[in-house]
Design an enzyme around this catalytic site. Structure first.
Site, mmCIF file in Angstrom:
data_model
loop_
_atom_site.group_PDB
_atom_site.id
_atom_site.type_symbol
_atom_site.label_atom_id
_atom_site.label_comp_id
_atom_site.label_asym_id
_atom_site.label_seq_id
_atom_site.Cartn_x
_atom_site.Cartn_y
_atom_site.Cartn_z
ATOM 1 N N ASN A 174 -1.187 -11.143 -115.158
ATOM 2 C CA ASN A 174 -1.733 -9.749 -114.642
ATOM 3 C C ASN A 174 -3.064 -9.810 -114.442
ATOM 4 O O ASN A 174 -3.824 -10.835 -114.709
ATOM 5 C CB ASN A 174 -1.351 -9.180 -115.892
ATOM 6 C CG ASN A 174 -1.849 -7.131 -115.128
ATOM 7 O OD1 ASN A 174 -1.568 -6.187 -114.226
ATOM 8 N ND2 ASN A 174 -3.193 -6.669 -115.784
ATOM 9 N N TYR A 178 -11.164 -3.687 -113.298
ATOM 10 C CA TYR A 178 -11.637 -2.845 -114.644
ATOM 11 C C TYR A 178 -12.620 -2.984 -114.182
ATOM 12 O O TYR A 178 -13.680 -4.353 -114.162
ATOM 13 C CB TYR A 178 -11.079 -2.939 -115.848
ATOM 14 C CG TYR A 178 -9.243 -3.764 -115.469
ATOM 15 C CD1 TYR A 178 -8.985 -2.671 -115.512
ATOM 16 C CD2 TYR A 178 -9.269 -4.901 -116.379
ATOM 17 C CE1 TYR A 178 -7.549 -3.306 -115.844
ATOM 18 C CE2 TYR A 178 -7.796 -5.085 -116.013
ATOM 19 C CZ TYR A 178 -6.531 -3.707 -115.982
ATOM 20 O OH TYR A 178 -5.196 -4.184 -115.681
ATOM 21 N N TRP A 192 -10.518 -1.609 -119.696
ATOM 22 C CA TRP A 192 -9.424 -1.524 -119.739
ATOM 23 C C TRP A 192 -8.198 -0.301 -120.437
ATOM 24 O O TRP A 192 -8.199 -0.086 -121.303
ATOM 25 C CB TRP A 192 -8.791 -3.016 -119.492
ATOM 26 C CG TRP A 192 -7.991 -3.664 -120.635
ATOM 27 C CD1 TRP A 192 -8.470 -3.589 -122.172
ATOM 28 C CD2 TRP A 192 -7.973 -5.297 -120.651
ATOM 29 N NE1 TRP A 192 -8.262 -4.307 -122.652
ATOM 30 C CE2 TRP A 192 -8.222 -5.289 -122.098
ATOM 31 C CE3 TRP A 192 -8.455 -5.662 -120.184
ATOM 32 C CZ2 TRP A 192 -8.273 -6.078 -122.153
ATOM 33 C CZ3 TRP A 192 -8.262 -7.731 -120.565
ATOM 34 C CH2 TRP A 192 -8.353 -7.427 -122.076
ATOM 35 N N GLU A 238 1.022 -9.999 -108.972
ATOM 36 C CA GLU A 238 -0.151 -9.102 -107.481
ATOM 37 C C GLU A 238 0.235 -10.317 -106.795
ATOM 38 O O GLU A 238 -0.536 -10.313 -105.321
ATOM 39 C CB GLU A 238 -0.927 -9.058 -108.610
ATOM 40 C CG GLU A 238 -1.176 -7.472 -109.005
ATOM 41 C CD GLU A 238 -0.715 -7.188 -110.447
ATOM 42 O OE1 GLU A 238 -0.957 -6.643 -110.961
ATOM 43 O OE2 GLU A 238 -0.443 -8.727 -110.859
ATOM 44 N N ASP A 287 -18.958 7.887 -113.497
ATOM 45 C CA ASP A 287 -17.224 6.749 -113.225
ATOM 46 C C ASP A 287 -16.980 7.778 -111.918
ATOM 47 O O ASP A 287 -17.281 8.940 -110.348
ATOM 48 C CB ASP A 287 -16.022 6.698 -114.037
ATOM 49 C CG ASP A 287 -15.571 6.048 -114.312
ATOM 50 O OD1 ASP A 287 -14.502 5.903 -112.377
ATOM 51 O OD2 ASP A 287 -15.180 5.148 -114.643
#
Length: 486
Positions: A174, A178, A192, A238, A287
């Site tokens: 994967n 993050y 994560w 990916e 954020d």
């Protein structure tokens, strides 16, 4: 089709292309990665300005590049196309004939595309990202110009680290994006979230009582950087997706101390492991929601080895209330995955994810309405579609409404809705970072049916005719416009 021989082999070549196109500016004076750079970047983004290369950050020993993806133009450049819709069209063409409806449809759609244009990663033995090797006590995150973006942040964060893990039992790789909080010279907090695949890998490792190997690459080429943010199903690699986008195989190299591979062209690589059961407080962090996320316990990455180029460039991003740089990344995802979402939900004509909704809070959908409560059927289908399940507000309009014209959408939503009948309320999962839900991870959702109403839906009146100027008059005024002196 992407051009044969992709234009950017690495971050340096993308920076050079941006500079040649007038899309990058160099900041030659010293600038502080604690708050000052963030304020410069935020003003630049909101003015529609260029990517920025800070040549003399006052922390770290390398230049810092940022706002690479802040406009749709630069995002298209990053992916080697003139318009983002070109990639979606490629995917749509390759995914035909029609695949099964349902979640299996979107998974099979991606798998079919990658099978038809299979470009698996290519392993090489030596790589630019390993020109310099630091291990043991020589590992020092202070070499990097990590950012403190907001005054209330819990410290220094590395915001564009591409995190690599493998499932401890299946070996499935994967790649995720993050945030990483710097705890010490050789440890990072791994933020994560519960919906992410790397979280599942870590849970399996902890169940087995094993350390989880991790490798973080900073400064990958722009296609790999985007692919790390793409909402792919967990069983889709990916790097296969990046190879499809790029039209050529992604070169990978074995890490030196962990059983993982990283992009060979990266600027910096951090290799280490997570100890089972270990957590440290992570945050606060300003954020993309526009608010600070609270302190929570997250796993700790112990870095054993740090490799880099001889002259690396550090890549980061600023997060805040929109508009911010992640608009480009989100818009690319919207356009690239449109054909696959339409495989999953064939009713959809088009959709838009407004930046002001931080992409997962609001979805505007147009449909070709055919039967009673068709809009509500589409709402429920969206909430059942992978990470689209996190959407909090869905607005459904008729196909003659341009979903990208927010004035037109607002006109329909404000005027075409009887909220006693056209509002669907439900509950379901929300984003890990959602601050509005009364409890973490789940909360209320709303769907607004702003379509024309049907007799079969209980609408007992004749829906009024929209006012549209005759085409002949429009043509006449077009021809005479200069005569009017306006």
């Amino acid at each position: 089709m992407a051009p044969r021989g992709f234009p950017y082999a690495d971050l340096q070549s993308f920076i050079a292309a941006l500079e040649a196109a007038g899309e990058l500016r160099r900041v030659k004076v010293p600038a502080d990665p604690t708050l000052e750079i963030s304020e410069i970047v935020t003003r630049t983004v909101r003015a529609g300005g260029p990517a920025l290369l800070f040549e003399k950050p006052t922390r770290g020993e390398m230049p810092l590049v940022i706002n690479l993806f802040g406009t749709e133009k630069r995002m298209a450049m990053a992916l080697g196309v003139d318009h983002l819709d070109e990639i979606g069209a490629r995917i749509g063409d390759l995914a035909k004939p029609e695949l099964p409806v349902g979640w299996s449809g979107i998974r099979e759609g991606i798998a079919k595309v990658l099978q038809l244009k299979s470009l698996p990663p290519k392993k090489i033995k030596t790589a630019p990202c390993q020109e310099v090797v630091l291990s043991g006590d020589d590992v020092d995150l202070g070499l990097l110009p990590g950012l403190q973006v907001w005054p209330g942040d819990g410290g220094i964060f590395h915001n564009f680290g591409l995190t690599h893990t493998k499932h401890p039992e299946t070996g499935k790789r994967n790649l995720g994006l993050y945030r990483l909080q710097q705890h010490s010279k050789n440890t990072l907090g791994m933020h994560w979230q519960i919906h992410k695949d790397s979280t599942a890998h870590h849970a399996v490792a902890e169940r087995l009582g094993q350390r989880l190997p991790v490798a973080v690459a900073i400064g990958a080429d722009p296609v790999v950087a985007y692919s790390a943010s793409a909402p792919l199903p967990g069983d889709i690699d990916e790097y296969l997706f990046a190879g499809f986008l790029k039209g050529e195989r992604i070169e990978m190299v074995d890490c030196l101390t962990v059983p993982l591979q990283v992009p060979a062209s990266a600027q910096i690589v951090l290799e280490g492991y997570l100890e089972p059961g270990e957590r440290l407080p992570e945050g606060p962090f300003g954020d993309h929601t526009g608010f600070y996320t609270p302190v929570e316990p997250f796993p700790v990455l112990h870095i054993e080895t740090m490799t880099m180029r001889k002259k690396p460039i550090y890549h980061s991003i600023v997060t805040s209330q929109p508009p911010q740089e992640d608009h480009g990344l989100g818009k690319a995802t919207e356009r690239i995955f449109q054909p696959l979402l339409k495989i999953l939900i064939p009713d959809i004509v088009d959709y838009d994810m407004p930046a002001a909704g931080v992409f997962h809070n609001c979805l505007i959908v147009s449909i070709r309405k055919r039967y009673p409560k068709h809009a509500q059927k589409v709402m429920n289908a969206v909430w059942g579609a992978h990470l689209m399940s996190l959407t909090k507000l869905i607005v459904v309009v008729d196909e003659d409404c341009d979903v990208h014209d927010y004035n037109e959408v607002a006109f329909r939503a404000f005027g075409n809705v009887d909220y006693s009948r056209d509002l669907l309320l439900t509950e379901g999962p929300v984003d890990h970072l959602d601050h509005a839900s009364y409890q973490q991870f789940w909360g209320g959702k709303a769907g607004v049916d702003a379509t024309r109403k049907l007799l079969a839906e209980g609408y007992t009146r004749d829906w009024p005719e929209s006012m549209v100027m005759s085409p002949e008059v429009v043509s006449l005024v077009d021809k005479r416009w200069k005569e009017y002196g306006l």
